[in-house]
Design an enzyme around this catalytic site. Structure first.
Site, mmCIF file in Angstrom:
data_model
loop_
_atom_site.group_PDB
_atom_site.id
_atom_site.type_symbol
_atom_site.label_atom_id
_atom_site.label_comp_id
_atom_site.label_asym_id
_atom_site.label_seq_id
_atom_site.Cartn_x
_atom_site.Cartn_y
_atom_site.Cartn_z
ATOM 1 C CG ASN A 148 -6.683 -0.997 1.499
ATOM 2 O OD1 ASN A 148 -6.009 -0.527 0.584
ATOM 3 N ND2 ASN A 148 -6.136 -1.545 2.580
ATOM 4 C CB CYS A 197 -0.929 0.002 1.201
ATOM 5 S SG CYS A 197 -1.970 -1.448 1.260
ATOM 6 C CG HIS A 234 -3.367 3.235 2.837
ATOM 7 N ND1 HIS A 234 -3.659 2.986 1.526
ATOM 8 C CD2 HIS A 234 -3.428 2.034 3.472
ATOM 9 C CE1 HIS A 234 -3.883 1.697 1.370
ATOM 10 N NE2 HIS A 234 -3.757 1.094 2.541
HETATM 11 N N1 ACO Z 1 -18.699 -8.914 9.390
HETATM 12 C C1 ACO Z 1 -19.175 -9.214 10.600
HETATM 13 N N2 ACO Z 1 -18.378 -9.539 11.645
HETATM 14 C C2 ACO Z 1 -17.057 -9.566 11.420
HETATM 15 C C3 ACO Z 1 -16.488 -9.276 10.169
HETATM 16 C C4 ACO Z 1 -17.367 -8.928 9.130
HETATM 17 N N3 ACO Z 1 -16.943 -8.622 7.900
HETATM 18 N N4 ACO Z 1 -15.153 -9.372 10.265
HETATM 19 C C5 ACO Z 1 -14.867 -9.718 11.533
HETATM 20 N N5 ACO Z 1 -16.029 -9.840 12.231
HETATM 21 C C6 ACO Z 1 -16.205 -10.196 13.633
HETATM 22 C C7 ACO Z 1 -15.057 -10.989 14.187
HETATM 23 O O1 ACO Z 1 -15.235 -12.350 13.907
HETATM 24 C C8 ACO Z 1 -15.163 -10.677 15.665
HETATM 25 O O2 ACO Z 1 -16.162 -11.474 16.199
HETATM 26 P P1 ACO Z 1 -16.010 -12.067 17.699
HETATM 27 O O3 ACO Z 1 -15.950 -10.860 18.611
HETATM 28 O O4 ACO Z 1 -17.238 -12.874 17.847
HETATM 29 O O5 ACO Z 1 -14.741 -12.855 17.679
HETATM 30 C C9 ACO Z 1 -15.678 -9.228 15.678
HETATM 31 O O6 ACO Z 1 -16.247 -8.994 14.384
HETATM 32 C C10 ACO Z 1 -14.612 -8.202 15.938
HETATM 33 O O7 ACO Z 1 -13.514 -8.478 15.093
HETATM 34 P P2 ACO Z 1 -12.217 -7.598 15.145
HETATM 35 O O8 ACO Z 1 -11.174 -8.171 14.259
HETATM 36 O O9 ACO Z 1 -11.874 -7.325 16.573
HETATM 37 O O10 ACO Z 1 -12.771 -6.244 14.511
HETATM 38 P P3 ACO Z 1 -12.041 -4.858 14.434
HETATM 39 O O11 ACO Z 1 -12.868 -3.833 15.077
HETATM 40 O O12 ACO Z 1 -10.588 -4.947 14.808
HETATM 41 O O13 ACO Z 1 -12.080 -4.554 12.871
HETATM 42 C C11 ACO Z 1 -10.696 -4.629 10.915
HETATM 43 C C12 ACO Z 1 -11.453 -5.438 11.974
HETATM 44 C C13 ACO Z 1 -11.709 -3.785 10.172
HETATM 45 C C14 ACO Z 1 -10.020 -5.570 9.968
HETATM 46 C C15 ACO Z 1 -9.664 -3.714 11.626
HETATM 47 O O14 ACO Z 1 -8.883 -4.457 12.531
HETATM 48 C C16 ACO Z 1 -8.747 -3.016 10.641
HETATM 49 O O15 ACO Z 1 -9.158 -2.141 9.905
HETATM 50 N N6 ACO Z 1 -7.457 -3.382 10.640
HETATM 51 C C17 ACO Z 1 -6.491 -2.793 9.743
HETATM 52 C C18 ACO Z 1 -6.716 -3.277 8.355
HETATM 53 C C19 ACO Z 1 -5.720 -2.657 7.420
HETATM 54 O O16 ACO Z 1 -5.421 -1.501 7.515
HETATM 55 N N7 ACO Z 1 -5.202 -3.423 6.514
HETATM 56 C C20 ACO Z 1 -4.231 -2.906 5.616
HETATM 57 C C21 ACO Z 1 -4.156 -3.862 4.537
HETATM 58 S S1 ACO Z 1 -3.253 -3.073 3.355
HETATM 59 C C22 ACO Z 1 -2.522 -4.136 2.297
HETATM 60 O O17 ACO Z 1 -1.357 -4.316 2.350
HETATM 61 C C23 ACO Z 1 -3.401 -4.773 1.279
#
Ligand code: ACO
Length: 319
Positions: free
Chosen positions: A274, A110, A244
């Site tokens: 993203n 990214c 980003h």
């Molecule tokens: N729909 C419904 N529920 C979901 C989903 C979904 N799509 N995804 C996860 N959940 C659930 C999980 O299973 C978990 O359930 P549980 O509490 O029963 O175990 C709950 O939601 C909370 O999950 P978390 O992972 O704690 O959710 P969080 O608030 O951390 O959000 C997210 C997750 C959006 C991925 C966040 O952590 C994030 O944005 N992280 C950074 C991502 C990022 O920037 N990535 C860069 C990639 S760039 C590249 O190189 C391509």
């Protein structure tokens, strides 16, 4: 002398994949995705090719810059996955544009667009080039596990391009990498050698979301503070802050620790998700085409991604 931006462009596939449609594919909901990420829709490739979209963005940038592809001295494509393992996506773009300059890819996930600009800066500073094309494009829909709700809701396809010319637009730039292959990675995939005893893994993105989240907030704040200071500016002087676009909550958490006016943030995550290296140049082209960039404006950019990499810069709009 380094570079100024002479022209911008962007392209994304036609197909809009909504949160509602995703909710029919995996166990998720529009409400969860919107509140946890800020994403409403994303574009996914159906009939288009990466090359067609890269060329479209490049042609827009060349048009605005008022130069032809023959006048390019360098093409860099920031991507994790071009059409071929080899040749580079930059060479494929070069062929389609009819350019005849050196061309190569940069893979910094990214952060790729900012990495590519820092590489181009070196060519300008050494007096080797007068014009460069940077294309930043990722096709994440082809690297996504569409059965994994924790990742497939986040990503989209698209990217942008800039044409750079000699100038003093680049005020500061700062890259980092921290050699972390655990929290965000995609394996290369099947192995073809009958001698190789390793097992090929499915080439899809794996992510420990919360680790990436913490890294992103800390390093966006650090990167922006550093490049604004290196540019000799105050944060309040940043007219357009293009972060980003990974998660609106990451942007808001970083923004809360910075002194850049909140209305100066450029946010389009709702419609694209993203797009990896594509995020910043898409947003840059959108503000440019909307006529929001005025001569002398300071643009801050900050990205983070697999590696884990970061890239931050300040550019003055000189057109
Ligand atoms: N729909 C419904 N529920 C979901 C989903 C979904 N799509 N995804 C996860 N959940 C659930 C999980 O299973 C978990 O359930 P549980 O509490 O029963 O175990 C709950 O939601 C909370 O999950 P978390 O992972 O704690 O959710 P969080 O608030 O951390 O959000 C997210 C997750 C959006 C991925 C966040 O952590 C994030 O944005 N992280 C950074 C991502 C990022 O920037 N990535 C860069 C990639 S760039 C590249 O190189 C391509």
């Amino acid at each position: 002398m380094s570079f100024s931006i002479l022209g911008t462009g962007h392209a994304a596939p036609e197909y809009i994949l909504s949160n509602e449609e995703l909710s029919t594919m995996v166990d998720t909901s529009d409400e969860w995705i919107r509140t946890r990420t800020g994403i409403h829709n994303r574009r996914v490739t159906t009939h288009e090719t990466t090359t067609e979209l890269c060329v479209s963005a490049s042609e827009q940038a060349l048009d605005e810059a008022g130069i032809t592809a023959k006048e390019l001295d360098l093409i860099i494509c920031a991507t994790m996955k071009g059409m071929y393992i080899t040749p580079s996506q930059a060479c494929v773009i070069q062929k389609e544009l009819g350019a005849s300059c050196p061309a190569f890819d940069v893979n910094a996930a990214c952060s790729g667009f900012i990495y590519a600009m820092d590489v181009a800066d070196g060519f300008f500073v050494r007096g080797k080039i007068k014009h460069a094309l940077i294309v930043a494009f990722d096709n994440l829909s082809n690297m996504t596990d569409w059965t994994d709700r924790s990742t497939c809701v986040l990503f989209g396809d698209g990217g942008g391009a800039v044409v750079l010319g000699e100038g003093d637009g680049l005020k500061s730039i700062y890259l980092t990498a921290s050699g972390n292959t655990d929290v965000l990675y995609a394996p290369r995939g099947e192995l073809t050698s009958p001698f190789d005893k390793h097992e090929g893994e499915k080439p899809v993105l794996h992510m420990v979301g919360q680790e990436v989240y913490k890294f992103a907030v800390t390093n966006m704040v650090r990167g922006v503070r550093r490049v604004v200071k290196d540019a000799g500016l105050e944060q309040s002087q940043i007219d357009h802050m293009i972060p980003h676009q990974a998660n609106i909550r990451i942007i808001e958490a970083a923004a809360a620790k910075l002194d850049i006016p909140h209305e100066n943030y450029v946010i389009n995550i709702g419609e694209y998700g993203n797009t990896s290296a594509g995020c910043i140049p898409i947003a840059l082209d959108e503000v440019n085409k909307a006529g929001r960039l005025k001569k002398g404006d300071y643009i801050g950019m900050c990205a983070f991604g697999a590696g884990l990499t970061t890239g931050s810069c300040v550019i003055q709009w000189t057109k």
